[in-house]
Design a protein around this motif. Structure first.
Motif, PDB file in Angstrom:
ATOM      1  N   ARG A  61      -5.748   1.961   4.121  1.00 29.29           N
ATOM      2  CA  ARG A  61      -4.674   2.512   3.277  1.00 29.29           C
ATOM      3  C   ARG A  61      -4.135   1.447   2.329  1.00 29.29           C
ATOM      4  O   ARG A  61      -3.942   0.302   2.733  1.00 29.29           O
ATOM      5  N   THR A 101      10.330  15.691   6.624  1.00 23.12           N
ATOM      6  CA  THR A 101      10.553  14.248   6.511  1.00 23.12           C
ATOM      7  C   THR A 101      11.647  14.033   5.486  1.00 23.12           C
ATOM      8  O   THR A 101      11.578  14.585   4.383  1.00 23.12           O
ATOM      9  N   ALA A 122      11.273   6.785   5.052  1.00 19.56           N
ATOM     10  CA  ALA A 122      10.994   8.184   5.375  1.00 19.56           C
ATOM     11  C   ALA A 122      11.080   8.370   6.885  1.00 19.56           C
ATOM     12  O   ALA A 122      10.461   7.624   7.639  1.00 19.56           O
ATOM     13  N   ALA A 144       3.871   6.333  11.616  1.00 20.79           N
ATOM     14  CA  ALA A 144       2.595   7.067  11.710  1.00 20.79           C
ATOM     15  C   ALA A 144       2.251   7.787  10.413  1.00 20.79           C
ATOM     16  O   ALA A 144       2.938   8.727  10.021  1.00 20.79           O
ATOM     17  N   PRO A 145       1.188   7.357   9.763  1.00 17.15           N
ATOM     18  CA  PRO A 145       0.634   8.162   8.672  1.00 17.15           C
ATOM     19  C   PRO A 145      -0.303   9.190   9.270  1.00 17.15           C
ATOM     20  O   PRO A 145      -0.546   9.174  10.486  1.00 17.15           O
ATOM     21  N   GLU A 183       0.569  18.464   6.322  1.00 21.82           N
ATOM     22  CA  GLU A 183       1.577  17.447   6.591  1.00 21.82           C
ATOM     23  C   GLU A 183       2.991  17.961   6.303  1.00 21.82           C
ATOM     24  O   GLU A 183       3.166  18.912   5.532  1.00 21.82           O
ATOM     25  N   ARG A 198       6.942  16.319  -1.406  1.00 21.15           N
ATOM     26  CA  ARG A 198       5.651  16.839  -0.929  1.00 21.15           C
ATOM     27  C   ARG A 198       5.933  18.173  -0.259  1.00 21.15           C
ATOM     28  O   ARG A 198       6.652  18.222   0.743  1.00 21.15           O
ATOM     29  N   GLY A 236       2.876   8.197  -2.511  1.00 16.62           N
ATOM     30  CA  GLY A 236       1.707   8.982  -2.114  1.00 16.62           C
ATOM     31  C   GLY A 236       1.089   9.765  -3.272  1.00 16.62           C
ATOM     32  O   GLY A 236      -0.084  10.115  -3.241  1.00 16.62           O
TER      33      GLY A 236
END
Ligand code: TXA
Ligand code: MG
Length: 343
Positions: A61, A101, A122, A144-145, A183, A198, A236
């Motif tokens: 990443r 989130t 976040a 955690a992604p 997500e 998002r 992102g």
């Protein structure tokens, strides 16, 4: 190379053993694949820069894409955020635990590598019982992604995680298929405005209903590519996302027009992802879905399956932008590199 173990959670005994093993590893500074209600996460101790660094390595990443910090209850937020008495509190009350989130001003305890140097962090409180048990047992906030190789579709089963990260992490906790399959919704707050950065299964409509006093808007960058040099409201947005090896042909038109377009690929190595009702009219291979909620749940699974089966093209129709359709379009537009075939 690490040896990757998968632990199941089918019985209370298995769950207890898996939660314990995950918590021990996370406390030791390791990275663990964990189920959540949205997608699988790649969890590590959010307070340890060394542990967090391993997440970025395992996924490949980019360092400047910040992570979500997961907590099991509100008492864990102490020192992680600066909590003003604003709409964030109302959002948390309305939607936590769950797939929302919230971006907060960052507290002192969060290392800079978690937030990619931003002064915001976040935070999410997942509702998945196994995720909650792991965070609680660990006793630490868990960064955690999504548990996929960077750029690939997110993972919604333990098997997806194993395919992407075998040999790179030592444990995957198998909590079954993720219920949401997309997500979490990411939101930020400024004054009386909530901005969706998002889209996800907590929809704009749901936020408006829960917070009637707020103005709820969607960042326009969710449905278009960034311009050259443009500042992203969420990092992102800068990266290629959700891309299978196959080329995604995203169609805008009626289901009948999309089916007609798909039929022009009859001699090609192509698959159609679409509504069961119109599938019998499609002459190429299909991965049918049944209703919009199921499409959301299966979209990443279908994109991954298309690659596994070696398809060259995936043909799929755009959703409408209301409800969860906005989230589906956001993911599909990115998977298609923002190219839309107007029928
Ligand atoms: O459902 C989910 O959110 C899953 C599960 C595992 O919880 N996690 C997830 O994480 O999707 P990830 O890293 O794949 O996506 C996090 C998104 C990225 O687009 C990132 O840029 C954005 O959240 N983000 C993180 N911190 C941010 C911040 N301080 N400001 C703006 N955007 C932020
Ligand atoms: Mg991701």
């Amino acid at each position: 190379m690490l040896k990757t173990t998968v632990m199941r959670t089918d019985t209370p005994e298995e769950t207890k053993a898996a939660v314990k093993a995950a918590a021990i590893l996370i406390r030791q500074g390791e990275v663990v694949g964990i189920p959540t209600e949205t997608v699988y996460g790649l969890g590590a101790n959010a307070l340890s820069p060394e542990a967090v660094a391993k997440i970025f390595v395992a996924k490949g990443r980019p360092q400047n894409n910040p992570l979500i910090v997961h907590v099991a209850d509100l008492s864990m937020l102490d020192g992680l955020i600066l909590l003003e008495d604003d709409l964030r509190k109302r959002l948390a009350e309305a939607f936590w635990p769950g797939p929302l989130t919230i971006i907060f001003p960052k507290g002192k305890k969060i290392p800079a590598c978690v937030t990619a140097g931003l002064d915001t962090v976040a935070i999410r409180m997942p509702s998945h019982p196994v995720a909650r048990a792991i965070i609680r047992e660990t006793g630490l906030p868990v960064a955690a992604p999504s548990a996929n190789l960077s750029g690939k579709p997110s993972t919604t089963t333990a098997d997806h995680v194993r395919k992407d990260l075998d040999g790179k992490i030592s444990l995957i906790v198998d909590g079954g298929s993720c219920e949401v399959g997309l997500e979490s919704t990411v939101v930020t707050v400024k004054g009386d405005t909530v901005t969706v950065l998002r889209p996800g299964c907590i929809t704009v409509e749901m936020i408006r209903l829960a917070l009637p006093e707020a103005i709820v808007e969607v960042a326009e960058e969710t449905l278009r590519p960034l311009k050259e040099g443009e500042q992203a409201p969420s990092p992102g947005m800068m990266y290629k996302h959700y891309s299978p090896e196959a080329r995604v042909l995203l169609c805008e038109g009626t289901p009948e027009q999309t089916v007609a377009f798909a039929n022009t690929y009859v001699d090609k190595n192509a698959v159609f992802i679409g509504d069961v009702k119109v599938c019998d009219k499609v002459r190429i291979d299909t991965m049918p879905y049944d209703g919009s909620r199921d499409e959301a749940r299966l979209i990443f699974d279908d994109l991954r399956l298309a690659d596994e089966k070696g398809y060259e093209y995936v043909i799929v129709g755009q959703s409408t932008n209301d409800g969860i359709g906005l989230a589906i379009n956001n993911r599909l537009l990115r998977a298609a590199g923002f190219e839309v075939i107007h029928l």
